[in-house]
Design an enzyme around this catalytic site. Structure first.
Site, mmCIF file in Angstrom:
data_model
loop_
_atom_site.group_PDB
_atom_site.id
_atom_site.type_symbol
_atom_site.label_atom_id
_atom_site.label_comp_id
_atom_site.label_asym_id
_atom_site.label_seq_id
_atom_site.Cartn_x
_atom_site.Cartn_y
_atom_site.Cartn_z
ATOM 1 N N ASP A 12 47.690 33.810 34.628
ATOM 2 C CA ASP A 12 46.893 34.184 33.735
ATOM 3 C C ASP A 12 46.536 33.404 32.584
ATOM 4 O O ASP A 12 47.612 33.360 32.327
ATOM 5 C CB ASP A 12 47.405 35.376 33.296
ATOM 6 C CG ASP A 12 47.378 36.503 32.499
ATOM 7 O OD1 ASP A 12 45.722 37.234 32.522
ATOM 8 O OD2 ASP A 12 47.467 37.762 31.746
ATOM 9 N N ASP A 70 39.992 35.669 34.259
ATOM 10 C CA ASP A 70 40.712 34.980 33.631
ATOM 11 C C ASP A 70 41.755 34.785 34.498
ATOM 12 O O ASP A 70 43.502 34.344 33.934
ATOM 13 C CB ASP A 70 40.817 34.872 33.208
ATOM 14 C CG ASP A 70 41.281 36.353 31.597
ATOM 15 O OD1 ASP A 70 41.374 37.022 33.295
ATOM 16 O OD2 ASP A 70 42.011 37.172 31.677
ATOM 17 N N GLU A 71 42.005 35.472 35.735
ATOM 18 C CA GLU A 71 43.531 35.322 36.359
ATOM 19 C C GLU A 71 43.549 35.502 38.025
ATOM 20 O O GLU A 71 42.389 35.639 38.451
ATOM 21 C CB GLU A 71 44.015 36.233 36.079
ATOM 22 C CG GLU A 71 43.205 37.749 36.504
ATOM 23 C CD GLU A 71 44.430 38.767 35.630
ATOM 24 O OE1 GLU A 71 45.612 39.301 36.748
ATOM 25 O OE2 GLU A 71 43.995 39.532 34.706
#
Length: 402
Positions: free
Chosen positions: A10, A125-126
DNA sequence: TCTGGGGTCCTAGGACCC
DNA sequence: TCTGGGGTCCTAGGACCC
């Protein structure tokens, strides 16, 4: 049961961190990314007083990301900017630059793929990473039985930093559920490693809401039953959970509380729907603002059609979404006999949906969706028996309301 | 000062068919 | 006239996630 090792990676305050990477002179200040599209930034790096502040914002935007300095003041993502401005009036407000975030996203994922290629995308974003077959994953030392997992996590973190200059946090555990939970335990910049033996000590003390999938509603229900920790959730009879949350969710919750999760890391998924929606600057009246609404409606249909074309998709179920000024949301669907990616056909079908909604209140949001997707080059010749319906030449929309 | 935009999955009722 | 199931599709809403 086969032994697995899965990571969840993350990025830390991703959008804000990308902005700070390009504007290091803003480091240390509370920074919020969000708001509606505005004029390009014309601020002077030498003079911080020329940068837009949260207190000057007017409108319906929300915070997309807050830097850790802004979070310390109580601002978090999805918070309305007017509310955020009350908490952090001096915070710098930057417009989102999605093109740049996508570039950085691509860059960090490539860096990870060089070490571990089995990656599940979970947004910009992860990611989840299957480390099971990566050499060294199950190495152990006399004083650290999870040394291999820890080393891999740190290696991935360093690779992301080298490729982007950005910091991320990781959870490395036997499954996705636990890794997702763990990546959040030591943010920012942490690598949290865990085995099934550690669940009682490390996971059970946490509140149920830390489990991905237990949101505000479920949390509230659990709280009312006096369940305040994952350990207490694990001790509840599955039958009680099933009675309270339904068969699927109840059974899942019991498994989750025990840290059990067999879901594989999925490297590819076919899209289920494509949609566009917009919240207006001010609430619009179906009749008084019908020209404005009609134009926006057409624009949304054209955007959805362009999105479908770009991805080589066609769809059969057209959906319309309205949100009224009291925030009540209604949706209507209309399934077509044939697949389409045509803006005019989409607009016609969405117009059919609109006819079935009573427009008593002012409208805050309008959205158009296309579902039941297929690849453009793989459409069944005779998709379904025709059931008779009007042709798409008339476009009854807000125009003929009243 | 209320509350963005793009998604997924689940539930539940009714139609319709065998 | 009453009484069944099961299966699939469609629709509407809601919870949840990033």
């Amino acid at each position: 049961m086969s032994r697995r090792l899965v990571a969840h990676l993350d990025m830390d305050a991703f959008y804000a961190s990308v902005e700070l990477l390009h504007r290091p002179f803003l480091r240390g200040l509370p920074v919020v990314v969000g708001g509606r599209r505005r004029q390009p930034l014309e601020a002077d790096p030498e003079d911080l007083s020329t940068w837009p502040r949260l207190r000057d914002y007017v409108g319906r935007g929300v915070a997309t990301t807050a830097s850790y300095e802004a979070r310390a003041l109580g601002v978090h993502s999805a918070m309305g900017l007017m509310k955020a401005a009350a908490l952090a009036p001096d915070a710098i407000l930057l417009p989102a630059d999605f093109e740049e975030y996508r570039r950085m996203s691509h860059r960090f994922k490539e860096a990870v793929a060089e070490i571990a290629p089995v990656i599940e995308d979970r947004g910009i974003d992860e990611i989840y990473i299957d480390l099971t077959d990566v050499p060294g994953a199950f190495d152990a030392t006399p004083d650290d039985r999870l040394a291999g997992a820890r080393a891999l996590g740190q290696r991935l973190q360093q690779a992301v930093r080298n490729a982007t200059g950005l910091s991320c946090s990781l959870g490395v555990t036997p499954n996705k559920l636990l890794s997702k939970l763990c990546s959040d335990l030591d943010k920012p910049g942490g690598v949290t490693v865990l085995d099934m033996d550690d669940i009682a000590a490390r996971i059970w003390p946490l509140p149920p809401g830390r489990i991905n999938g237990i949101g505000p509603k479920a949390r509230e229900k659990l709280e009312q039953a006096g369940i305040r920790s994952i350990g207490e959730l694990a001790a509840v009879e599955p039958a009680w959970l099933i009675a309270k949350f339904g068969k699927s969710t109840g059974a899942w919750m019991h498994e989750a509380a025990h840290g059990r999760d067999e879901r594989p890391v999925v490297t590819h998924r076919d899209p289920k729907s494509v949609s566009r929606e917009t919240t207006f600057e001010r609430d619009l009246h179906a009749r008084l603002d019908r020209d404005t609404l009609g134009g926006i409606f057409t624009g949304l249909c054209e955007k959805v059609a362009a999105d479908l074309a770009r991805h080589g998709l066609v769809g059969r179920t057209i959906g319309l979404k309205l949100r009224f000024d009291d925030f009540r949301t209604v949706t209507r669907d209309h399934s077509l006999d044939a697949y389409t990616a045509d803006a005019g056909t989409i607009r016609w079908a969405a117009g059919q949906c609109l006819k079935r909604i009573e427009l008593t209140r002012r409208i805050r949001l309008l959205g158009v969706r296309v579902g039941t997707l297929a690849a453009n080059d793989a459409i069944p010749a005779e998709p379904r028996p025709a059931r008779g319906r009007g042709s798409p030449e008339s476009l009854p929309l807000f125009e003929d309301l009243d």
